[in-house]
Design a protein around this motif. Structure first.
Motif, PDB file in Angstrom:
ATOM      1  N   LEU A  80       3.546   0.321  -7.665  1.00  0.00           N
ATOM      2  CA  LEU A  80       2.440   0.442  -6.800  1.00  0.00           C
ATOM      3  C   LEU A  80       2.576   0.871  -5.467  1.00  0.00           C
ATOM      4  O   LEU A  80       2.018   1.881  -4.833  1.00  0.00           O
ATOM      5  N   CYS A 106       3.631   4.621  -5.635  1.00  0.00           N
ATOM      6  CA  CYS A 106       2.435   5.327  -5.894  1.00  0.00           C
ATOM      7  C   CYS A 106       1.170   5.183  -4.795  1.00  0.00           C
ATOM      8  O   CYS A 106       0.098   5.495  -4.987  1.00  0.00           O
ATOM      9  N   GLN A 107       1.694   4.383  -3.641  1.00  0.00           N
ATOM     10  CA  GLN A 107       0.473   4.288  -2.626  1.00  0.00           C
ATOM     11  C   GLN A 107      -0.649   3.290  -3.141  1.00  0.00           C
ATOM     12  O   GLN A 107      -1.605   3.729  -2.574  1.00  0.00           O
ATOM     13  N   TRP A 108      -0.197   2.393  -4.248  1.00  0.00           N
ATOM     14  CA  TRP A 108      -1.407   1.792  -4.794  1.00  0.00           C
ATOM     15  C   TRP A 108      -2.443   2.557  -5.391  1.00  0.00           C
ATOM     16  O   TRP A 108      -3.624   1.899  -5.559  1.00  0.00           O
ATOM     17  N   LYS A 109      -2.179   3.614  -5.937  1.00  0.00           N
ATOM     18  CA  LYS A 109      -3.114   4.469  -6.828  1.00  0.00           C
ATOM     19  C   LYS A 109      -2.600   3.846  -8.230  1.00  0.00           C
ATOM     20  O   LYS A 109      -1.658   3.861  -8.652  1.00  0.00           O
ATOM     21  N   LEU A 110      -3.909   3.388  -8.865  1.00  0.00           N
ATOM     22  CA  LEU A 110      -3.386   2.648 -10.238  1.00  0.00           C
ATOM     23  C   LEU A 110      -3.612   3.674 -11.220  1.00  0.00           C
ATOM     24  O   LEU A 110      -2.840   3.611 -12.141  1.00  0.00           O
ATOM     25  N   SER A 111      -4.689   4.462 -11.369  1.00  0.00           N
ATOM     26  CA  SER A 111      -4.809   5.545 -12.511  1.00  0.00           C
ATOM     27  C   SER A 111      -4.607   6.805 -12.257  1.00  0.00           C
ATOM     28  O   SER A 111      -4.614   7.283 -11.083  1.00  0.00           O
ATOM     29  N   GLY A 132      -0.412   8.104 -10.464  1.00  0.00           N
ATOM     30  CA  GLY A 132      -0.890   6.457 -10.361  1.00  0.00           C
ATOM     31  C   GLY A 132       0.123   5.620 -10.997  1.00  0.00           C
ATOM     32  O   GLY A 132       1.170   6.234 -11.765  1.00  0.00           O
ATOM     33  N   ARG A 172      -3.496  -5.835  -3.300  1.00  0.00           N
ATOM     34  CA  ARG A 172      -3.053  -4.822  -2.274  1.00  0.00           C
ATOM     35  C   ARG A 172      -3.265  -5.500  -0.941  1.00  0.00           C
ATOM     36  O   ARG A 172      -4.115  -6.265  -0.681  1.00  0.00           O
TER      37      ARG A 172
END
Length: 509
Positions: free
Chosen positions: A472, A475-480, A484, A507
């Motif tokens: 996370l 990916c700078q807390w990008k999930l999908s 992601g 987060r």
């Protein structure tokens, strides 16, 4: 005195005195008594048997009040009143009968009358007395009037003493509540490191003595716990332990806080109050952050340490106390002496037996022991179970420098408990989130130094949480979607969201 007593005047006097309470009551009483009996002087005192002295609560003489009047009773007519617990009338030649009283000649004294003031249980509280420069005709009416004033004075003095005791108990209770709150549940000094064992051995040596102790150490190293341990194992353990945080008291009020004050000593001093030294009489006074004490107050503290006495603010009377002092500081007092910020003679007086509280980073495995104790306490409060700490958690705890020491550790463990994950083995602390700046290389099945190592369920969950959190963050807390964490981990976004919820991953704000 020869004028008859006017009963109309007496009634007016009684009404006037009844309107007052406390110290104002005594002022009104002695002034009216002198007028009613037509005498030169009248005074009411409080008896201090430990010093064999009487201290005037109010003294009216020759048309004015005499402040701060206090005297030893030996050789005075008041001695006969106190020791005999009876009315004493000396109608004339009082100086000849009491030649050892140094105050009588200066008042042109000829006659005297005094009576003891008693509590309801018979305890002598003080005395009421009058004195005149003429012979005294103390007939039955005169003595009856004097007795009425004495009964009123005794009742008010008993009430005043009860109020003082109540205030002292309230102050002590407040101090104890503050101390208990700061302990946050610890009742013992925990640890097994060599540094702590040396400290505990020194505590055992100094506690039974009367030596003044200076505890040094960084903020959060448990200096107050050390002071409590010394008091608890001393001969004063049945007496009070009173704490004063020198850094938390306004500089202008520190002298009053330590030594107490008289009514009207300064703006806002609506009543007389005992200070912390008086509250600690017969016990121990803990001066926390003593390095924050102003220089003028340091001189007065030195006098108490040397002579065991002080004067309350606004008073000329000397109060003697029996107090053991334990001081603590996170500052370098020797350097402060060189810079002129701390008295060298006071440092010598405080530093009779120095103790150093070691920082947590120097206590090795103690950090793990303390963390487990804190977490176990939190679990007990919630009726939950704590999962054993994993090797990775232990390594993370020992890797952190702990600049805030035990106080910082308490906050970190509480945060890790709140964000932890419940498992069949108990709640797993989320130290990855609680200590994000103390990264350690986790032990993983694929990278284990020992290929035959077996991992617990708690360790597996910890590793899964760490792995997801690293994905996370990268990916700078990008999930999908493209870039992601779900794609990076090879998981469906819904599966990743479900695992995050299960593992308590959120987060950061």
């Amino acid at each position: 005195m020869s004028a008859p007593v006017d009963h109309t005047v007496l009634q007016a006097i009684a009404n006037g005195v009844a309107a007052e309470t406390g110290e104002a009551f005594f002022d009104a009483l002695v002034q009216h008594l002198a007028g009613a009996l037509n005498v030169q002087s009248a005074w009411v005192t409080e008896w201090h048997p430990e010093a064999s002295r009487l201290r005037a609560l109010s003294f009216w003489s020759r048309g004015r009040f005499v402040p701060d009047y206090e005297y030893p009773i030996h050789g005075t007519p008041c001695e006969a009143v106190i020791s005999g617990q009876r009315l004493v009338v000396v109608p004339e030649r009082v100086v000849e009968l009491y030649p050892d009283d140094p105050d009588l000649p200066g008042q042109d004294a000829v006659s005297y009358m005094g009576m003891p003031l008693r509590d309801t249980d018979g305890t002598v509280l003080g005395n009421l007395a009058v004195l005149d420069s003429r012979p005294l005709e103390a007939d039955a009416t005169c003595q009856a009037v004097f007795g009425i004033f004495g009964a009123r004075a005794a009742a008010e003095l008993a009430r005043l003493r009860r109020d003082r005791r109540l205030r002292a108990l309230n102050d002590e209770a407040a101090a104890l509540r503050a101390e208990l709150g700061s302990l946050r549940g610890f009742e013992e000094i925990l640890g097994e490191s060599a540094a702590l064992r040396r400290l505990l051995a020194d505590i055992g040596r100094v506690a039974p003595s009367e030596a003044t102790v200076l505890i040094t150490g960084e903020t959060g190293t448990g200096k107050e716990l050390i002071a409590r341990a010394i008091h608890r194992h001393s001969r004063r353990s049945q007496g009070p332990l009173i704490k004063v945080n020198c850094a938390a008291i306004t500089a202008t009020l520190q002298e009053s806080e330590f030594f107490g004050h008289e009514k009207g000593a300064f703006t806002g001093a609506a009543q007389r109050r005992d200070g912390r030294f008086k509250l600690a009489d017969g016990g121990t006074l803990f001066l926390d952050e003593v390095g924050e004490m102003p220089l003028d107050l340091q001189a007065k503290l030195l006098r108490v340490l040397q002579e065991g006495e002080f004067e309350p603010v606004g008073s000329g009377r000397t109060v003697r106390v029996d107090v053991r002092v334990i001081a603590a500081t996170h500052r370098d007092l020797t350097q402060m002496v060189r810079e002129g910020g701390f008295r060298e003679d006071l440092l010598y007086r405080l530093n009779v037996f120095p103790l150093h509280a070691p920082p947590l980073r120097e206590r090795g495995e103690d950090v793990v022991l303390l963390a487990e104790a804190i977490a176990t306490r939190l679990a007990r409060q919630e009726g939950a179970t704590l999962a054993p700490l994993s090797p990775a958690d232990r390594a993370r705890l020992k890797a952190h420098p702990w600049p805030g020491n035990v106080r910082e550790l308490e906050n970190v463990i509480e945060r890790a408990w709140i964000t932890g994950t419940d498992t069949p083995d108990g709640r797993v602390l989320n130290l990855v989130r609680a200590l994000p700046g103390s990264e350690v290389t986790p032990r993983t099945p694929g990278l284990a130094a020992d290929p035959d190592a077996v991992f617990t369920a708690a360790e597996m969950l910890q590793m899964e949480r760490s792995n997801i959190e690293r994905a996370l963050v990268s990916c700078q807390w990008k999930l999908s979607g493209v870039g992601g964490a779900a794609r990076l981990l090879g998981l469906h976004p819904n599966t990743l969201a479900s695992r995050m919820k299960s593992l308590g991953i959120r987060r950061p704000d």
